[in-house]
Write a protein that holds these residues in place. Sequence first.
Motif, PDB file in Angstrom:
ATOM      1  N   THR A 141     -16.521  23.052  -2.671  1.00  0.00           N
ATOM      2  CA  THR A 141     -15.878  23.965  -1.720  1.00  0.00           C
ATOM      3  C   THR A 141     -16.460  25.369  -1.801  1.00  0.00           C
ATOM      4  OG1 THR A 141     -13.861  22.677  -2.028  1.00  0.00           O
ATOM      5  CG2 THR A 141     -13.637  24.766  -0.882  1.00  0.00           C
ATOM      6  N   THR A 273     -15.836  22.339   6.535  1.00  0.00           N
ATOM      7  CA  THR A 273     -15.529  23.355   5.530  1.00  0.00           C
ATOM      8  C   THR A 273     -16.767  24.134   5.078  1.00  0.00           C
ATOM      9  OG1 THR A 273     -15.732  21.687   3.764  1.00  0.00           O
ATOM     10  CG2 THR A 273     -13.532  22.085   4.659  1.00  0.00           C
ATOM     11  N   PRO A 283     -10.914  26.656   6.561  1.00  0.00           N
ATOM     12  CA  PRO A 283     -10.310  26.333   5.267  1.00  0.00           C
ATOM     13  C   PRO A 283     -10.108  24.828   5.108  1.00  0.00           C
ATOM     14  CG  PRO A 283      -9.146  28.142   6.343  1.00  0.00           C
ATOM     15  CD  PRO A 283     -10.079  27.570   7.367  1.00  0.00           C
ATOM     16  N   ALA A 285      -7.621  23.125   4.097  1.00  0.00           N
ATOM     17  CA  ALA A 285      -6.325  22.668   4.609  1.00  0.00           C
ATOM     18  C   ALA A 285      -6.351  22.497   6.124  1.00  0.00           C
ATOM     19  CB  ALA A 285      -5.219  23.656   4.209  1.00  0.00           C
ATOM     20  N   PHE A 314      -3.164  20.594   0.566  1.00  0.00           N
ATOM     21  CA  PHE A 314      -3.915  21.804   0.205  1.00  0.00           C
ATOM     22  C   PHE A 314      -5.047  21.359  -0.723  1.00  0.00           C
ATOM     23  CE2 PHE A 314       0.458  23.459   0.851  1.00  0.00           C
ATOM     24  CZ  PHE A 314       0.205  24.339   1.893  1.00  0.00           C
ATOM     25  N   THR A 318      -8.989  25.252  -1.793  1.00  0.00           N
ATOM     26  CA  THR A 318      -8.282  26.054  -0.805  1.00  0.00           C
ATOM     27  C   THR A 318      -7.818  27.374  -1.437  1.00  0.00           C
ATOM     28  OG1 THR A 318      -7.468  24.064   0.321  1.00  0.00           O
ATOM     29  CG2 THR A 318      -6.309  26.124   0.772  1.00  0.00           C
ATOM     30  N   VAL A 371      -2.525  29.983   3.843  1.00  0.00           N
ATOM     31  CA  VAL A 371      -3.913  29.717   3.469  1.00  0.00           C
ATOM     32  C   VAL A 371      -4.782  30.841   4.019  1.00  0.00           C
ATOM     33  CG1 VAL A 371      -5.874  28.154   3.811  1.00  0.00           C
ATOM     34  CG2 VAL A 371      -3.575  27.225   3.417  1.00  0.00           C
TER      35      VAL A 371
END
Length: 392
Positions: A141, A273, A283, A285, A314, A318, A371
């Motif tokens: 991420t 993402t 994001p 989420a 989530f 995140t 978020v």
Amino acid sequence: MKPIKISVTQLRQGMWLVEPTTSWINAPFVYGKSGIIKSAEQIKHIIASGYTEAYYDPARSETVQSAPCHSALGRSGARQTPLAEELCRARDLYFDACNYIKNLMQEKKVGAIEVAELKAFVNEIIQSLHRNFNALLLITTIKKTSDYTYRHSINVAIFSIAFAQFLGLDDEETFDTGMAGLFHDYGKAFVPLEILNAPRSLSPDETSVIRSHVRLGHDNLKDIPWVSDIILDGILHHHERHDGSGYPHQLSGEAISLHGRIISICDVYDALTSSRVYKNAIPPAQAVKKLFSMSGQAWAPGLVEHFIKLVGIFPVGTVVQLSNETTGIVCQQDHKSPLKPTVLVILKKDRPYAPYYLKLAQNDQVSINRVLVPSELGSIKNSKFYRMFLDR
């Protein structure tokens, strides 16, 4: 004995399934045919068809192994490595794998390489996920825009392996699914860079060239002895769609391999993402919600729901703002309380703060307010913790 309702990922040979008492209209994702599970292929077919649950009768079932735990932790049954300890190992593995794939695709010499080196990377990813499931997913991420194609290949391999494990595929299939994820975009090595990296909308002709990467990847790997049918199907099917709107062959429904569907979902999730030259990241989420909205069109109903159970509402990575005016990164799921993951707190009132883990499931006083979107991540990306994963 009363039938027991279980997830389809818990199905095992020898279980006797029974029809649900509820109408299929009210429970469309519950498998509805009675009889004994005779083979692993039958289980794969049930999962690939989009069913998420089934009823089985223990009294009529043959002796079966206890269903494995598919929670995000403890998959291997071994003692789990603490996140802080595994993060550094996972980071080094991630960078090494990215550099390896970059060189491989730039040289376009897959047929000449030692397969042992490739297998080593995939096996190390599998072992890292066993030691601590969250470490590699967190690192996927935290990414930069540069070298997207190579990082994306590693990310999709990581998510594909994790998803295959979650669905209960055996070790060999999980390994080959990871290899397919690693090479799903290999054909892009043969696409001109001015098209591949164009910071604009593509013309119809350029779109056709981009789409040719599927066939190019498949054709350049199909005659290599160690490349299995699972790997080839994963590459060839990862842009097909459940409703027949995909490419290159407009396959639909069960004509698309399970491995192709796994890689397809992981491919879209990571693309959503990731920042690209022509778009901003969203994001994790929000990406989960986008995937859910595509269920039934892009993928068979039920399969995306399994992926969401895997990564969480989530997902790890995140960035969230909490009700106590702190900001942190989701670093572990709590599958009993999906709205209350564990958060690594890094900032307080947008200022650096001594990092600490906060298990929201065990803290009724703090909750997730919202978020953060990428444009709000300036402070957290400058934090010492976050930056250690941007470069090595």
